[in-house]
Design an enzyme around this catalytic site. Structure first.
Site, short mmCIF file in Angstrom:
data_model
loop_
_atom_site.label_atom_id
_atom_site.label_comp_id
_atom_site.label_asym_id
_atom_site.label_seq_id
_atom_site.Cartn_x
_atom_site.Cartn_y
_atom_site.Cartn_z
CG HIS A 269 -7.24 14.81 -7.56
ND1 HIS A 269 -6.62 15.66 -6.70
CD2 HIS A 269 -6.32 14.54 -8.54
CE1 HIS A 269 -5.39 15.90 -7.12
NE2 HIS A 269 -5.18 15.23 -8.24
CG HIS A 308 -4.77 16.21 2.61
ND1 HIS A 308 -3.60 15.58 2.27
CD2 HIS A 308 -5.12 16.98 1.56
CE1 HIS A 308 -3.26 15.98 1.06
NE2 HIS A 308 -4.15 16.82 0.60
CG ASP A 364 -10.45 20.85 -2.23
OD1 ASP A 364 -10.18 21.63 -3.15
OD2 ASP A 364 -10.03 19.69 -2.16
N1 ACO Z 1 -15.53 13.60 7.64
C1 ACO Z 1 -15.78 12.65 8.57
N2 ACO Z 1 -14.96 11.62 8.83
C2 ACO Z 1 -13.83 11.53 8.12
C3 ACO Z 1 -13.49 12.49 7.14
C4 ACO Z 1 -14.38 13.56 6.92
N3 ACO Z 1 -14.11 14.50 6.01
N4 ACO Z 1 -12.31 12.16 6.58
C5 ACO Z 1 -11.90 11.04 7.19
N5 ACO Z 1 -12.82 10.66 8.12
C6 ACO Z 1 -12.71 9.54 9.05
C7 ACO Z 1 -12.98 8.21 8.35
O1 ACO Z 1 -14.35 7.85 8.44
C8 ACO Z 1 -12.09 7.27 9.14
O2 ACO Z 1 -12.72 7.02 10.37
P1 ACO Z 1 -12.60 5.55 11.05
O3 ACO Z 1 -11.13 5.39 11.36
O4 ACO Z 1 -13.50 5.61 12.24
O5 ACO Z 1 -13.08 4.58 10.00
C9 ACO Z 1 -10.85 8.12 9.44
O6 ACO Z 1 -11.34 9.49 9.48
C10 ACO Z 1 -9.74 8.00 8.41
O7 ACO Z 1 -10.28 8.25 7.10
P2 ACO Z 1 -9.73 7.61 5.74
O8 ACO Z 1 -10.81 7.64 4.73
O9 ACO Z 1 -9.08 6.28 6.03
O10 ACO Z 1 -8.57 8.63 5.38
P3 ACO Z 1 -7.93 8.80 3.94
O11 ACO Z 1 -6.55 9.31 4.17
O12 ACO Z 1 -8.07 7.55 3.13
O13 ACO Z 1 -8.85 9.89 3.26
C11 ACO Z 1 -9.70 11.91 2.39
C12 ACO Z 1 -8.47 11.20 3.02
C13 ACO Z 1 -10.18 11.15 1.14
C14 ACO Z 1 -9.26 13.31 1.97
C15 ACO Z 1 -10.81 11.98 3.47
O14 ACO Z 1 -10.37 12.68 4.61
C16 ACO Z 1 -12.09 12.62 2.91
O15 ACO Z 1 -12.92 11.91 2.29
N6 ACO Z 1 -12.27 13.95 3.11
C17 ACO Z 1 -13.41 14.64 2.55
C18 ACO Z 1 -13.19 14.88 1.07
C19 ACO Z 1 -12.18 16.00 0.81
O16 ACO Z 1 -12.19 17.05 1.45
N7 ACO Z 1 -11.28 15.75 -0.17
C20 ACO Z 1 -10.26 16.76 -0.57
C21 ACO Z 1 -8.88 16.26 -0.27
S1 ACO Z 1 -7.71 17.51 -0.68
C22 ACO Z 1 -7.45 17.38 -2.36
O17 ACO Z 1 -7.63 16.38 -2.97
C23 ACO Z 1 -7.03 18.59 -3.11
#
Ligand code: ACO
Length: 443
Positions: A269, A308, A364
């Site tokens: 977060h 996101h 971020d």
């Molecule tokens: N890099 C590479 N692959 C990614 C990323 C990423 N940043 N984010 C998602 N994916 C991929 C996953 O591996 C998944 O692939 P698959 O379908 O082949 O398995 C697909 O995209 C969907 O990802 P989920 O994890 O199911 O998406 P979710 O909505 O649960 O996650 C999250 C959202 C946690 C923000 C994720 O995109 C992530 O980890 N991003 C990086 C961390 C980040 O920047 N967090 C800040 C969020 S903004 C905030 O909190 C203020």
């Protein structure tokens, strides 16, 4: 039969049920409870870990359309607020629902300024933290401790007292944040200077050294103000859900905000921008970007600051911050990490892996680079998020307190543990089961 309803046929019994659809796309999951095989069944319920498709409240504060990349506070587009407004006015809008007129704005600013000081015992309790205490841990503890200084805050159904705690918290969080930072640096705490703006005073409490009066750089003061506008609220995210959930027990708002700050402390977060900076530092140079992208696509780590839960388009806040970064660099000098970030973004936005999964830069991706250029250590990044989010938390908390449909938050569970077992005395108990699946159920 009303057309705005959902017909459900239970194939176990052949019975048909009509569930009303509200607001175009909402059903009450409690309506599923009537669907039973036998009269004494519990009835159907929804299973939704992480609330990915469950609305926990009705709210008038923030609107997000993640597919279109839209964010609005009380109906006002974030882009317009970031360009034309300031954080104090935005906080008023979020808390009270309307933009203030001149008279109300002046009164609001003044009413917050009179709360910037903290009790000397709060200062003493902060001095008790270890020299290397994480400032976010200090914030969780100290905001919680405020409830012991203002016991009247427990009267959460008193409108005037709710308003007072809101002004107090918005006034005091910058002071606590700055004290936490000075503590980690081994520097004496700086008292608030109420002649300065909200962000100017924060910069003074953070960075003032021996000068008699600290003069904040107007570009950095405004950049911080924009960052605060962008972080003021974001509807039902993890920390807002935390304040609503903890607040639903009718505890005082200081304790509930402490829970929200604790939620924000987590790396998924409030800690994501720190992870972005660490990732950019590890990549180290532009020529290593393609290799890094290859690793992310192979599932070796994630491209931090991308993707996101709600936005499936460019996060509108990231667009604004990309511009702000260059304004800050005019003063601080360029943070070389920005070149690596731009190259990552350029390649990712053309790559089918990221495009097909709708992974775009989030807020971020650029905020950490700006904070680092301004001289903040990474441990302060989530603290700088918590300061403006306090107005959003308090608005959401007050909305929850006033909402007649809300009750103490108490989700259901799907029990998958043992059935009834017979208790045996110690000497008669068998050897523990060493099978992996048995061990994995232990905590
Ligand atoms: N890099 C590479 N692959 C990614 C990323 C990423 N940043 N984010 C998602 N994916 C991929 C996953 O591996 C998944 O692939 P698959 O379908 O082949 O398995 C697909 O995209 C969907 O990802 P989920 O994890 O199911 O998406 P979710 O909505 O649960 O996650 C999250 C959202 C946690 C923000 C994720 O995109 C992530 O980890 N991003 C990086 C961390 C980040 O920047 N967090 C800040 C969020 S903004 C905030 O909190 C203020």
């Amino acid at each position: 039969m009303p057309s705005n309803s959902l017909s459900i046929v239970d194939n176990r019994t052949g019975k048909k049920y009509e569930i009303p659809i509200e607001e175009g796309e909402v059903i009450h999951t409690a309506a599923l409870r009537q669907i039973k095989v036998k009269d004494d069944d519990f009835g159907l319920m929804g299973y939704d870990p992480a609330f990915t498709n469950t609305a926990s409240c009705k709210s008038k504060v923030t609107y997000i359309d993640g597919d279109k990349g839209i964010l609005r506070y009380r109906g006002y587009p974030i882009e317009e607020l970031a360009e034309k407004s300031n954080y104090m006015e935005t906080a008023y809008l979020i808390v009270k629902g309307e933009l203030p007129n001149k008279q109300h704005f002046d009164a609001w600013v003044n009413n917050i300024k009179v709360h910037t000081m903290v009790h000397e015992n709060i200062k003493k309790s902060m001095e008790g933290f270890r020299y290397d205490a994480h400032p976010m841990g200090m914030m969780v503890g100290t905001i919680g401790a405020l409830s012991t200084f203002y016991p009247e805050a427990a009267n959460i159904f008193d409108l005037e007292l709710r308003r007072l705690q809101t002004r107090r918290l918005i006034g005091k969080v910058p002071t606590l944040a700055a004290f936490a930072y000075r503590h980690t640096r081994g520097l004496p705490y700086v008292y608030p200077d109420n002649e300065l703006s909200y962000t100017g005073n924060l910069l003074s409490m953070l960075f003032k050294m021996t000068e008699l009066k600290y003069k904040p750089n107007p570009v950095l003061e405004r950049a911080l103000d924009i960052l605060f506008i962008l972080h003021a609220d974001h509807e039902q995210n993890c920390s807002t859900n935390a304040i609503r959930c903890v607040g639903s027990s009718q505890v005082d708002p200081y304790s509930a905000v402490a829970a929200a700050v604790a939620a924000l402390y987590g790396p998924l977060h409030g800690g994501a921008n720190e992870a972005v900076v660490r990732m950019l530092e590890q990549i180290g140079s532009i020529d290593r970007v393609p290799e890094a992208i290859k690793r992310f696509k192979a599932g070796e780590g994630r491209l931090m600051g991308f993707g996101h839960r709600v936005y499936k388009n460019y996060d509108p806040r990231a667009k604004i911050l990309k511009r702000t970064a260059y304004e800050v660099f005019e003063v601080t000098g360029k943070n070389p990490l920005i070149d690596i970030a731009l190259e990552l973004e350029r390649i990712a936005l053309q790559d089918d892996y990221f495009v097909s999964r709708k992974l775009y830069p989030n807020v971020d991706f650029y905020s950490g680079i700006i904070y680092q250029a301004m001289g903040f250590p990474t441990s302060m990044f989530p603290v700088l998020f918590a300061i403006p989010r306090t107005s959003g938390w308090m608005a959401q908390w007050a909305e929850m307190v006033r909402d007649p449909e809300q009750k103490i938050a108490r989700p259901r569970q799907v029990y998958i543990g043992e059935n009834l077992r017979k208790w045996l005395p110690l000497e008669k108990r068998p050897e523990p089961d060493q099978r992996e699946d048995a061990v994995s159920t232990r905590i």
